[in-house]
Design a protein around this motif. Sequence first.
Motif, PDB file in Angstrom:
ATOM      1  N   SER A 291       0.827  -1.224   0.000  1.00  0.00           N
ATOM      2  CA  SER A 291       0.000   0.000   0.000  1.00  0.00           C
ATOM      3  C   SER A 291       0.856   1.266   0.000  1.00  0.00           C
ATOM      4  O   SER A 291       0.336   2.372  -0.106  1.00  0.00           O
ATOM      5  CB  SER A 291      -0.915   0.032   1.240  1.00  0.00           C
ATOM      6  OG  SER A 291      -0.182   0.502   2.356  1.00  0.00           O
TER       7      SER A 291
ATOM      8  N   ARG B 293       3.897   4.126  -1.093  1.00  0.00           N
ATOM      9  CA  ARG B 293       4.122   4.893  -2.335  1.00  0.00           C
ATOM     10  C   ARG B 293       4.770   4.009  -3.394  1.00  0.00           C
ATOM     11  O   ARG B 293       4.342   3.968  -4.544  1.00  0.00           O
ATOM     12  CB  ARG B 293       5.021   6.120  -2.050  1.00  0.00           C
ATOM     13  CG  ARG B 293       4.306   7.284  -1.409  1.00  0.00           C
ATOM     14  CD  ARG B 293       5.269   8.369  -0.951  1.00  0.00           C
ATOM     15  NE  ARG B 293       6.005   7.934   0.230  1.00  0.00           N
ATOM     16  CZ  ARG B 293       5.540   8.022   1.485  1.00  0.00           C
ATOM     17  NH1 ARG B 293       4.368   8.564   1.706  1.00  0.00           N
ATOM     18  NH2 ARG B 293       6.246   7.589   2.511  1.00  0.00           N
ATOM     19  N   MET B 294       5.806   3.267  -3.016  1.00  0.00           N
ATOM     20  CA  MET B 294       6.459   2.392  -3.983  1.00  0.00           C
ATOM     21  C   MET B 294       5.662   1.118  -4.224  1.00  0.00           C
ATOM     22  O   MET B 294       5.614   0.613  -5.346  1.00  0.00           O
ATOM     23  CB  MET B 294       7.881   2.050  -3.512  1.00  0.00           C
ATOM     24  CG  MET B 294       8.890   3.144  -3.785  1.00  0.00           C
ATOM     25  SD  MET B 294       8.955   3.644  -5.527  1.00  0.00           S
ATOM     26  CE  MET B 294       9.352   2.111  -6.335  1.00  0.00           C
TER      27      MET B 294
ATOM     28  N   GLU C 111       1.215  -6.729   3.390  1.00  0.00           N
ATOM     29  CA  GLU C 111       1.199  -5.502   4.204  1.00  0.00           C
ATOM     30  C   GLU C 111       1.399  -5.886   5.665  1.00  0.00           C
ATOM     31  O   GLU C 111       1.355  -7.049   6.022  1.00  0.00           O
ATOM     32  CB  GLU C 111      -0.102  -4.719   4.021  1.00  0.00           C
ATOM     33  CG  GLU C 111       0.056  -3.436   3.191  1.00  0.00           C
ATOM     34  CD  GLU C 111       1.112  -2.450   3.730  1.00  0.00           C
ATOM     35  OE1 GLU C 111       1.405  -2.499   4.938  1.00  0.00           O
ATOM     36  OE2 GLU C 111       1.641  -1.643   2.970  1.00  0.00           O
TER      37      GLU C 111
ATOM     38  N   GLY D 196      14.731  -2.546  -2.073  1.00  0.00           N
ATOM     39  CA  GLY D 196      14.857  -1.109  -2.339  1.00  0.00           C
ATOM     40  C   GLY D 196      14.840  -0.294  -1.058  1.00  0.00           C
ATOM     41  O   GLY D 196      15.179   0.889  -1.062  1.00  0.00           O
TER      42      GLY D 196
ATOM     43  N   THR E  99      15.625   1.551   2.347  1.00  0.00           N
ATOM     44  CA  THR E  99      16.836   2.264   2.784  1.00  0.00           C
ATOM     45  C   THR E  99      16.775   2.466   4.302  1.00  0.00           C
ATOM     46  O   THR E  99      15.760   2.172   4.944  1.00  0.00           O
ATOM     47  CB  THR E  99      16.959   3.629   2.088  1.00  0.00           C
ATOM     48  OG1 THR E  99      15.791   4.407   2.397  1.00  0.00           O
ATOM     49  CG2 THR E  99      17.085   3.470   0.579  1.00  0.00           C
TER      50      THR E  99
ATOM     51  N   ALA F 291      19.781  -2.034  -3.607  1.00  0.00           N
ATOM     52  CA  ALA F 291      20.336  -0.740  -4.021  1.00  0.00           C
ATOM     53  C   ALA F 291      19.484   0.367  -3.419  1.00  0.00           C
ATOM     54  O   ALA F 291      18.249   0.266  -3.401  1.00  0.00           O
ATOM     55  CB  ALA F 291      20.353  -0.614  -5.543  1.00  0.00           C
ATOM     56  N   GLY F 292      20.129   1.400  -2.958  1.00  0.00           N
ATOM     57  CA  GLY F 292      19.407   2.556  -2.415  1.00  0.00           C
ATOM     58  C   GLY F 292      18.689   3.339  -3.484  1.00  0.00           C
ATOM     59  O   GLY F 292      17.875   4.219  -3.166  1.00  0.00           O
ATOM     60  N   ASN F 293      18.995   3.022  -4.737  1.00  0.00           N
ATOM     61  CA  ASN F 293      18.254   3.653  -5.833  1.00  0.00           C
ATOM     62  C   ASN F 293      18.297   2.710  -7.031  1.00  0.00           C
ATOM     63  O   ASN F 293      19.364   2.262  -7.426  1.00  0.00           O
ATOM     64  CB  ASN F 293      18.868   5.008  -6.199  1.00  0.00           C
ATOM     65  CG  ASN F 293      17.923   5.834  -7.046  1.00  0.00           C
ATOM     66  OD1 ASN F 293      17.487   5.382  -8.095  1.00  0.00           O
ATOM     67  ND2 ASN F 293      17.598   7.032  -6.581  1.00  0.00           N
ATOM     68  N   MET F 294      17.115   2.396  -7.578  1.00  0.00           N
ATOM     69  CA  MET F 294      17.021   1.390  -8.646  1.00  0.00           C
ATOM     70  C   MET F 294      16.913   2.033 -10.023  1.00  0.00           C
ATOM     71  O   MET F 294      16.679   1.343 -11.011  1.00  0.00           O
ATOM     72  CB  MET F 294      15.784   0.512  -8.411  1.00  0.00           C
ATOM     73  CG  MET F 294      15.770  -0.195  -7.081  1.00  0.00           C
ATOM     74  SD  MET F 294      16.278  -1.897  -7.241  1.00  0.00           S
ATOM     75  CE  MET F 294      16.528  -2.375  -5.542  1.00  0.00           C
TER      76      MET F 294
ATOM     77  N   LYS G 167       9.594  11.177   4.124  1.00  0.00           N
ATOM     78  CA  LYS G 167      10.776  10.300   4.182  1.00  0.00           C
ATOM     79  C   LYS G 167      11.342  10.262   5.599  1.00  0.00           C
ATOM     80  O   LYS G 167      11.512  11.303   6.236  1.00  0.00           O
ATOM     81  CB  LYS G 167      11.853  10.760   3.185  1.00  0.00           C
ATOM     82  CG  LYS G 167      13.030   9.810   3.118  1.00  0.00           C
ATOM     83  CD  LYS G 167      13.839   9.965   1.840  1.00  0.00           C
ATOM     84  CE  LYS G 167      15.038   9.031   1.777  1.00  0.00           C
ATOM     85  NZ  LYS G 167      14.649   7.609   1.777  1.00  0.00           N
TER      86      LYS G 167
HETATM   87  N1  LIG Z   1      15.836   1.923  -3.839  1.00  0.00           N
HETATM   88  C1  LIG Z   1      15.002   2.764  -4.461  1.00  0.00           C
HETATM   89  O1  LIG Z   1      15.082   2.967  -5.700  1.00  0.00           O
HETATM   90  C2  LIG Z   1      13.944   3.440  -3.664  1.00  0.00           C
HETATM   91  C3  LIG Z   1      13.866   3.187  -2.339  1.00  0.00           C
HETATM   92  N2  LIG Z   1      12.835   3.699  -1.603  1.00  0.00           N
HETATM   93  C4  LIG Z   1      12.776   3.259  -0.224  1.00  0.00           C
HETATM   94  O2  LIG Z   1      11.725   2.311  -0.101  1.00  0.00           O
HETATM   95  C5  LIG Z   1      11.151   2.366   1.204  1.00  0.00           C
HETATM   96  C6  LIG Z   1       9.667   2.580   1.112  1.00  0.00           C
HETATM   97  O3  LIG Z   1       9.396   3.845   0.557  1.00  0.00           O
HETATM   98  P1  LIG Z   1       7.885   4.361   0.384  1.00  0.00           P
HETATM   99  O4  LIG Z   1       7.118   3.442  -0.486  1.00  0.00           O
HETATM  100  O5  LIG Z   1       7.992   5.795   0.025  1.00  0.00           O
HETATM  101  O6  LIG Z   1       7.374   4.251   1.896  1.00  0.00           O
HETATM  102  P2  LIG Z   1       5.887   3.995   2.425  1.00  0.00           P
HETATM  103  O7  LIG Z   1       5.925   4.330   3.869  1.00  0.00           O
HETATM  104  O8  LIG Z   1       4.909   4.692   1.541  1.00  0.00           O
HETATM  105  O9  LIG Z   1       5.701   2.409   2.230  1.00  0.00           O
HETATM  106  C7  LIG Z   1       6.225   1.431   3.080  1.00  0.00           C
HETATM  107  C8  LIG Z   1       5.159   0.360   3.236  1.00  0.00           C
HETATM  108  O10 LIG Z   1       5.718  -0.760   3.933  1.00  0.00           O
HETATM  109  C9  LIG Z   1       4.673  -1.250   4.781  1.00  0.00           C
HETATM  110  N3  LIG Z   1       5.197  -2.107   5.835  1.00  0.00           N
HETATM  111  C10 LIG Z   1       5.752  -1.764   7.029  1.00  0.00           C
HETATM  112  N4  LIG Z   1       6.051  -2.860   7.751  1.00  0.00           N
HETATM  113  C11 LIG Z   1       5.664  -3.939   7.019  1.00  0.00           C
HETATM  114  C12 LIG Z   1       5.689  -5.349   7.226  1.00  0.00           C
HETATM  115  N5  LIG Z   1       6.179  -5.894   8.361  1.00  0.00           N
HETATM  116  N6  LIG Z   1       5.212  -6.140   6.243  1.00  0.00           N
HETATM  117  C13 LIG Z   1       4.724  -5.622   5.100  1.00  0.00           C
HETATM  118  N7  LIG Z   1       4.656  -4.295   4.844  1.00  0.00           N
HETATM  119  C14 LIG Z   1       5.125  -3.463   5.784  1.00  0.00           C
HETATM  120  C15 LIG Z   1       4.010   0.019   5.309  1.00  0.00           C
HETATM  121  O11 LIG Z   1       2.729  -0.239   5.882  1.00  0.00           O
HETATM  122  C16 LIG Z   1       3.955   0.857   4.043  1.00  0.00           C
HETATM  123  O12 LIG Z   1       2.771   0.623   3.303  1.00  0.00           O
HETATM  124  C17 LIG Z   1      11.914   3.486   1.930  1.00  0.00           C
HETATM  125  O13 LIG Z   1      12.969   2.915   2.677  1.00  0.00           O
HETATM  126  C18 LIG Z   1      12.478   4.320   0.789  1.00  0.00           C
HETATM  127  O14 LIG Z   1      13.620   5.047   1.135  1.00  0.00           O
HETATM  128  C19 LIG Z   1      11.879   4.479  -2.158  1.00  0.00           C
HETATM  129  C20 LIG Z   1      11.929   4.796  -3.475  1.00  0.00           C
HETATM  130  C21 LIG Z   1      12.979   4.305  -4.345  1.00  0.00           C
END
Ligand SMILES: NC(=O)C1=CN([C@@H]2O[C@H](COP(=O)(O)OP(=O)(O)OC[C@H]3O[C@@H](n4cnc5c(N)ncnc54)[C@H](O)[C@@H]3O)[C@@H](O)[C@H]2O)C=CC1
Length: 269
Positions: free
Chosen positions: A13, A15-16, A37, A101, A103, A125-128, A162
């Motif tokens: 659910s 953003r990613m 989730e 993904g 971080t 990777a910290g960025n994909m 963030k």
């Molecule tokens: N490597 C990359 O290219 C990118 C990395 N990120 C990283 O990805 C992570 C998520 O980013 P967003 O989607 O913006 O955050 P977000 O907060 O919108 O999504 C995280 C989701 O994980 C869920 N979650 C938490 N604990 C859980 C569990 N035990 N089991 C299943 N789901 C669980 C949350 O309820 C939430 O829906 C962050 O660490 C961010 O920095 C974000 C964008 C790109």
Amino acid sequence: MADLPGIVIMGVSGRMGQMLTHTVLESGKARLVGCVERPGHPWVGQDVRAAMGGVPVGVTVTDEPIDAIAQAQAVIDFSTPAASVGIARLAAQARAVHVIGTTGFSPEDLEQIRLAARHAIVVRAGNMSLGVNLLVQLTRRVAAALDADFDIEVIEAHHRHKVDAPSGTALMLGQAAAEGRGVALDEVSERGRDGLTGARARGAIGFSAIRGGDIVGEHDVVFAGEGERIVLRHVATDRAVFARGALKAALWGQDKKPGEYDMLDVLGL
Ligand SMILES: NC(=O)C1=CN([C@@H]2O[C@H](COP(=O)(O)OP(=O)(O)OC[C@H]3O[C@@H](n4cnc5c(N)ncnc54)[C@H](O)[C@@H]3O)[C@@H](O)[C@H]2O)C=CC1
Ligand SMILES: O=C(O)C1=N[C@H](C(=O)O)C[C@H](O)C1
């Protein structure tokens, strides 16, 4: 269709997670076989696409990752450090590729992931995005070409939600700059300047973070010398770039040996 790799999305659910769901469903290259989730989340028990306000696709969101991962060839995981460390163990047991993904990991978390990667294919990777991974290579080259007369600063900007800083991308860029310069990042990193900090240390690699509004992700690597300045910049305007990279990693990992890989491996950069 049945022979396409089955993908489970963690944190569906988020953003990613939502962006990944669209990307996998529309790719024609993989099947969505599970969505996870956290326990207590209102989406648990609902069809994932219905929960997103669309037409049902027959995949119910669960808070039981074991069952979901047992039938998958890959897990794409953009969740939280604690969740990702737990999933690394489960993915290793199921021999599913784990694309991470997430971080904000502690050194202890990273050690747990490293242990899981003895038995599983982990791509982290910290960025994909393609653009940032190219920027990593450019940063390494520019840092190798310049000496410490050029001060290196990594500046990042992200949305107000963030929770970690510096961003995973900023750390990748700082690491590449340190490698280019032949130094250990831990020994030269300067973070969180405030108050009477004293003059900048020669050879330091500085980090600063902006948080606000809906900024998707922006990174500058500044090489500041006397009388001139080089700025390498990446601006993400759409999270689809991260989701496309993550799916590519999940597919790439299908025929690899256990180990920890990154997006430079996936993209061949
Ligand atoms: N490597 C990359 O290219 C990118 C990395 N990120 C990283 O990805 C992570 C998520 O980013 P967003 O989607 O913006 O955050 P977000 O907060 O919108 O999504 C995280 C989701 O994980 C869920 N979650 C938490 N604990 C859980 C569990 N035990 N089991 C299943 N789901 C669980 C949350 O309820 C939430 O829906 C962050 O660490 C961010 O920095 C974000 C964008 C790109
Ligand atoms: O949290 C985000 O949004 C992002 N996180 C990653 C990071 O920490 O660098 C990648 C991207 O910049 C978006």
